[in-house]
Every structure is written in C-alpha cells, then in structure tokens.
Enzyme design. Sequence first.
Site, mmCIF file in Angstrom:
data_model
loop_
_atom_site.group_PDB
_atom_site.id
_atom_site.type_symbol
_atom_site.label_atom_id
_atom_site.label_comp_id
_atom_site.label_asym_id
_atom_site.label_seq_id
_atom_site.Cartn_x
_atom_site.Cartn_y
_atom_site.Cartn_z
ATOM 1 N N GLU A 294 42.882 16.982 23.043
ATOM 2 C CA GLU A 294 44.171 17.157 22.374
ATOM 3 C C GLU A 294 44.690 15.748 22.141
ATOM 4 O O GLU A 294 44.880 14.984 23.084
ATOM 5 C CB GLU A 294 45.129 17.963 23.243
ATOM 6 C CG GLU A 294 46.324 18.518 22.473
ATOM 7 C CD GLU A 294 47.481 17.554 22.410
ATOM 8 O OE1 GLU A 294 47.598 16.845 21.386
ATOM 9 O OE2 GLU A 294 48.261 17.500 23.362
ATOM 10 N N CYS A 328 53.620 15.171 22.315
ATOM 11 C CA CYS A 328 52.686 15.242 21.189
ATOM 12 C C CYS A 328 53.160 16.260 20.162
ATOM 13 O O CYS A 328 52.777 16.204 18.996
ATOM 14 C CB CYS A 328 51.281 15.563 21.670
ATOM 15 S SG CYS A 328 51.183 16.952 22.796
#
Length: 541
Positions: A294, A328
């Site tokens: 990720e 994020c």
Amino acid sequence: MRDLTLEKYRNEAFEAPLDFTDDEASQKQKKAIADIRKEFGKEHKLYIDGKWVKGDSGTFESRNPSSTDEVIGTFQSASSDQATGALTSAVKAFEEWQYVPAQERADYIFKAANIIRKRRLEINAWMISESGKNFYEADQDTCEAIDFLEYYAFEALRLDRGMGVMNAGTDRNRTIYTPMGAGVTISPWNFPFAIYAGMALAPVVAGNTVVAKPAPDTPKMAWLLATILEEAGLPKGVFNYVTGGDIEVGETLARHQKTRFISFTGSMKVGLHLNRIAAETPDGQHFLKRIVTEMGGKNAIVVDKDADLENAADSIVQAAYGYQGQKCSACSRVIVQKDVHDKLLDLVLKRIRTIKIGNAAEDYRMGPVINQKAVDKIMSYIEIGKEEGKLEIGGKRADVSEKGFYIEPTVFSGVDPKARIAQEEIFGPVVAFIKAKDTDEALHIANDTKFGLTGAYHSKDRKKIERVLREYKVGNLYINRSCTGSLVGSQPFGGFNMSGNDAKAGGRDYLLHFLLPKSLTYHPVNGQDYNLERFEYGKRE
C-alpha cells in the site's frame, strides 16, 4: 454453516465509543498521559524468538514530535545478522505453528485483542506522545487495532473450512488453504499501532510466522504490541519485533531466500523497490515471494454544483487536516465545479480559521507533523505551491510556544491539474483547489493521476452519482462524505495503480495473500472410501 465474522464481529469504536468532548473522558485520557510520562526515556529491547535482547548496531531515540526535547524511549538498532536470526526463528517456529488448529491460533489473537481493549487509554497515551495524534485520532487507531485482530481471527476460522468445490464422478474433492511460511512486515508511522498490528497478525492468525519491523519514528507502539503478544502467550518465534535501519533490517529481511512474503505500507518509492526485490529469486529460494503493498495516494474530493456545500466543506476539512494530513487517504485535491468554487472555498477557509494548533497531549485539533524531514518536505511543497497557485491561508510554521513540528493548515487556489502540488504526494496539511467546468472535466481531473487510493464525490444527482461510482478509479470511493476513515469489515482498504496492489486490508480477501490453496482429491478404490471433509489440516496427532 455459520459465518462468525458477520455474526459476531463488531467495530470497537462503535461498540464502546469514547467522546473526548466529554470532560470525564478527556480527564481520564489526560491522567493516562500523565501516568505514562513517568516511563519516558527508558530503554527497550528487541523481541526475537520469545526473548528480549539488545541490538548489535547501537541504539536510537524516539522523541515526542509535540515537544522535541522529550525522549519517549531508547530503542535498539538490530544488525543484519540479528535480522537474519529473527527470520531463522520465524522459519523454525513455522514448522509447528502451521499445524496449530485455526481455533487455537484465533484464540491467541482474541486474547491479545482483549488485552488491548483493557489497556486502551494507556496505548492511546503513548500514541499521542510518540506520533502527535490528538485524543480522537489516537483512540481510533487503537480501536482499529482491536478491529483488525478480531476480524482477521474470525476470517481465519471461516477460511479454515476451505473453498467450496464440487465432487466429480467418483472423485471426492476438497480445496483447503494452507499457510505459506515466514515473512516480513514493514509498517508506517502514521497508524503506528493499528497498521503494525494488522499487518503482523493477519499472516500469523492464518498460520504463518513473521518478523515485524516498525517505522523508526514510532517504535514504542510496536514494542507495546510485542509485550501484549507475550502476555497473550503466543509461542516463541511466531512473532518477532525488530527495530533498526531500513537497509540493515528491512532490506536484509526482504531479500532473504527464506522470506515467503513481504507486506509493506509506505511510500511509492520504497514500495516499488520492494516489488523489484520480491521478483528476484536468489540461490536457495524455491518459490516466488508474495508481496502486498500500500503506497499512498493523491486523493481528491470532487464537488458538483448541486452538492450540499456545507457538508462538502466539513468533509474536506476533516479529510485534509485530520492528523495533520498525514494519512495515505487524506484529501490533498479539491476539484470543484466553477459555479460553486468561490462559495465552497469561502466555507472551507471559514472552518480552517477555527482550527487550533498545539501539543497533542492537550488534545488540540491539529498537532505536529511527525519529524523534521516531514517539515522540510511539506515546506518545500508550500514554496512550490506559491509559484503554482494562490496561497489562500497558512503556508508557514505555526506559532506554537512549544518546540515541535507544527505547520499551519494550508490552501492554494487556482491550481492547474498538472501542477506538482496537484500530482505529487505531500503528506501534510496542504490542499490544492482546482476548478472544473462540469462533471466530465471534474471526473477526468480526478482520475488523471498515477495514484488511485481514495476519493469522494458530492452531489444530489442520482444519475451523476451512478456514473461516478463506475468511472472514478480509486480503491475506496465515498459519496457525500470525507475520503478518510475506512472501517475494518465495512470498507476494505486499498488502492489502484501506484497506490498499491489493492490488497484490501480489513476485508474478506486480505488473508488470502498469506495462504496457498491446496486442492485435495480422493478416488475410492475397491469399495474403500474416505470423507475428505473429515480431514483437518491443523490437527496434531
């Protein structure tokens, strides 16, 4: 057959909410902070093969980003030999752990989750001190760790039943999921407890073993998890906590020929580097490494002209400045139709002016960014933004009396969709406002980035919403709300393109990244038969 995940799993923050606007809850959290401050400055060891050991490559300090004179603790720098030794311990532990019944594995994880639940305010307090999160953000992180552990434990029990297959003719068929081996997890500092715990214990509850390396800015949070797993009685070598350098520890582990999987959350640059490492097959490695990544995003909230602008403004400010924009999933682009651009901008600026900045221990809405490196990067992008757009608010270090890494919430308007501040991940409290002439252009701009993690769309028009649901290319898409705050079990998290391989943490597919499907067939001979459903992979005679 019962589905325990759907039947029993509940989100902890919903099940046992804490409202820190209530004075009683706030005072309890402040007392927990005062209690843990007595432990500041202590030395912490590595946890390898069930033993606490010192590092061979010296030590490093973790400091409070709200008040940088304060040392949270001293931590060990493991040598490459120690990192390899930790992996060797994990490989050895796997020989037994892979055959431990799923229920027994899950019980260890459920026990760990209950310990976290009992120590919730203490864990929050350490996180507030080490990562600069306010009370709410820290508590959500701790609750998410509980969620990850319990959700994955229930999922391990579900997957233990195997894949549904058919018999063919006289053949008796069954497909089961078997664990892979020992792997490495490399986690970020921005969700220092939840992501560290989820990344490490998802493979563990599925029957694998791990060496778990935390980010160097938040080693205390990972150390806490190691103590919790020791208290829960997890067998030695199944989980190993190793701190140290990215090369000496992280790359050593990633490259090792006994590492079956690499699980990483962090920057695109490092994620791509690890992908290249995973593709290599060094001598002695008889398998392809599995990699889960990720890698961040450049997330946009798109606001159509028929949107509820008050709601959209609330969503933007929440998503852009929650934990100082250091998620994020954070909103760093606002793409708004020109008809309502100025009104929305005014509403957002009005809200930003109410934000107070200060020490996370005092529960200010915005605290510090994580370190000096982050300050330098964010401030450099602010200087770039001054050339690429109009500075509407912020743009400088916040005037806070304490010595910490404080930056004002910042907005640029008039930003070109191709500008650097509209394309590159800043990871801080900086937002670019971009005008679009209509829905077509807004959607094109939203998708015109190398990333594809989260996004949001605000509108009241059903047809437009349905189009956006199809065409907005992100892993997590939200309608009429912010683009942050995914819930385990409800909104599986992960993104497209350079945001990673869409592993969907907190979802039903996640454990499959750490399992190997094994197809079993029994053919009856001379009247002898065997019911494959009776076979239990995780059963020791």
